[in-house]
Write an enzyme that holds these catalytic residues in place. Sequence first.
Site, PDB file in Angstrom:
ATOM      1  N   ASP A 286      -8.704   2.467  -3.338  1.00 41.65           N
ATOM      2  CA  ASP A 286      -9.218   3.319  -2.274  1.00 41.65           C
ATOM      3  C   ASP A 286      -8.211   3.333  -1.105  1.00 41.65           C
ATOM      4  OD1 ASP A 286     -11.959   4.753  -1.465  1.00 41.65           O
ATOM      5  OD2 ASP A 286     -11.265   3.637   0.296  1.00 41.65           O
ATOM      6  N   TRP A 287      -8.681   3.184   0.142  1.00 39.94           N
ATOM      7  CA  TRP A 287      -7.763   3.197   1.281  1.00 39.94           C
ATOM      8  C   TRP A 287      -6.750   2.055   1.233  1.00 39.94           C
ATOM      9  CZ3 TRP A 287      -5.874   6.010   5.117  1.00 39.94           C
ATOM     10  CH2 TRP A 287      -6.507   7.213   5.436  1.00 39.94           C
ATOM     11  N   TRP A 327     -17.490  13.439  -1.174  1.00 43.82           N
ATOM     12  CA  TRP A 327     -17.686  12.172  -0.468  1.00 43.82           C
ATOM     13  C   TRP A 327     -17.559  12.377   1.038  1.00 43.82           C
ATOM     14  CZ3 TRP A 327     -19.129   7.382   0.360  1.00 43.82           C
ATOM     15  CH2 TRP A 327     -18.437   6.577   1.254  1.00 43.82           C
ATOM     16  N   ASP A 413     -15.878   6.684 -11.791  1.00 43.28           N
ATOM     17  CA  ASP A 413     -15.633   7.051 -10.401  1.00 43.28           C
ATOM     18  C   ASP A 413     -15.539   8.579 -10.265  1.00 43.28           C
ATOM     19  OD1 ASP A 413     -14.810   7.371  -7.808  1.00 43.28           O
ATOM     20  OD2 ASP A 413     -12.975   6.191  -8.006  1.00 43.28           O
ATOM     21  N   HIS A 442     -16.197   3.486  -8.836  1.00 45.67           N
ATOM     22  CA  HIS A 442     -15.158   3.515  -7.813  1.00 45.67           C
ATOM     23  C   HIS A 442     -14.715   2.116  -7.404  1.00 45.67           C
ATOM     24  CE1 HIS A 442     -12.864   4.977  -4.404  1.00 45.67           C
ATOM     25  NE2 HIS A 442     -13.551   4.182  -3.586  1.00 45.67           N
TER      26      HIS A 442
END
Length: 461
Positions: A286-287, A327, A413, A442
């Site tokens: 993710d980030w 999202w 995901d 995810h």
Amino acid sequence: MDDAFFMQLALAQAREAAAVGEVPVGAVVVRHGEVIATGRNAPVDANDPTAHAEIVALRAAAQALGNYRLDECELFVTLEPCAMCSGAMLHARLQRVVFGATDPKTGAAGSVINLFAESRLNHQTGWQGGVLAEECGELLQAFFRRRRADKREKFRLNHPLRDDALRTPDAAFDDLPGYPWPPRYVSDLPALDGLRMHYLDEGEGGPGGLTYLCLHGNPAWSYLYRKMIPVFLQAGHRVVAPDLIGFGKSDKPKKDSFHSFGVHRQILLELVDRLDLQNVVLVVQDWGGLLGLTLPMVAPLRYKGLLVMNTMLATSDVPLSPGFRAWREMCAKNPDFDVARLFARGNPQMSPDECAAYNAPFPDKGHRAALRAFPLMVPESECADGAAISREAREFWQSRWTGQTLMAVGAQDPVLGLPVMRALQGIIRGCDAPLVLEQAGHFVQEHGEPIARHAVGFFKR
């Protein structure tokens, strides 16, 4: 009686030094097989920069013999002597010097210089190193580990909170399942500007060991890696897992406007530099990937491997996936969404207490600025913050990356799943087919133990 016997006596002196807060170095002077003087480090206690263990022992020996010449004497010391002490030993005309651990920073018996091998001096003293070196070295390492821990604890208790930030109460993190590690904090990085950043730093790594740098995304925190960290530690590696500012146990600026791609990236770069991380396996999702994948090109020699899971490079010239847009729209419409419920929905194997742990950092709306800001921070235009640096990172991964890469993908995901990850695979030089976890979504790390075990073997090659 052999050298080891007298070194044990020197170690006893070193332990006495440690007990009163001095760096644990001890020394004994022996004449004809009999101890005639002892000494321990005392610069702090005596306010004397010359009060090293060796100097203290030499002074006591000279007083005992009534002569500053110690021709028939041997000195045993737990740490390789510095230039000052080595010079004093040569002036005293010692017959022999025996030391335990080497000192790569100031050692004057071979590590930095070797005064005892200088043939132009008018006296030669015999020397030998490495006697009980492991025991002597461990005593020093344990002392400095405790001192660093004490400093961190003092900082944690006394560090002020900025007026424009919030700090989640410690009680919110009590008794979290599967998260036993003590907190560590840093606030003096320039980019932090006084904000307190939390991170885990476990394991020593050791010679040839790796450092797994584990970066989380939104809305998670370092708790996400609790199933992977024990596997890495059991294999003898070091693990560093920070909480981004605004997440986990780190401080939380009140304003959404604090958060930007550039600020968070700079904080991570400064943290890596402060901790002087080497032999790094970068672990991202993710980030953690949007930011983390831009780090290695700054200092490529620090990084040996990449473990990449459900993430992307935010280059702005590739359209964002429909899943990500959905999202972002959900976050905009429901800024106070239940983080625990989000994890439970995609991870039915998690217990209610585990899900609740993801809510712990965010007790109210004021603590949620990062959760609101991060979905909007993903660059969409060429001039957006982070877009240009992400394009530079893409070029690095395509043409200059020389480390190993392991990709693991949670197939369920809807945001950063297989299509996005296969595109990323095509960018990263030498990235083989991904390890696909059919049941994972995810937050792949919630299925992290088998991934970590696979990684330990993979990066050992």
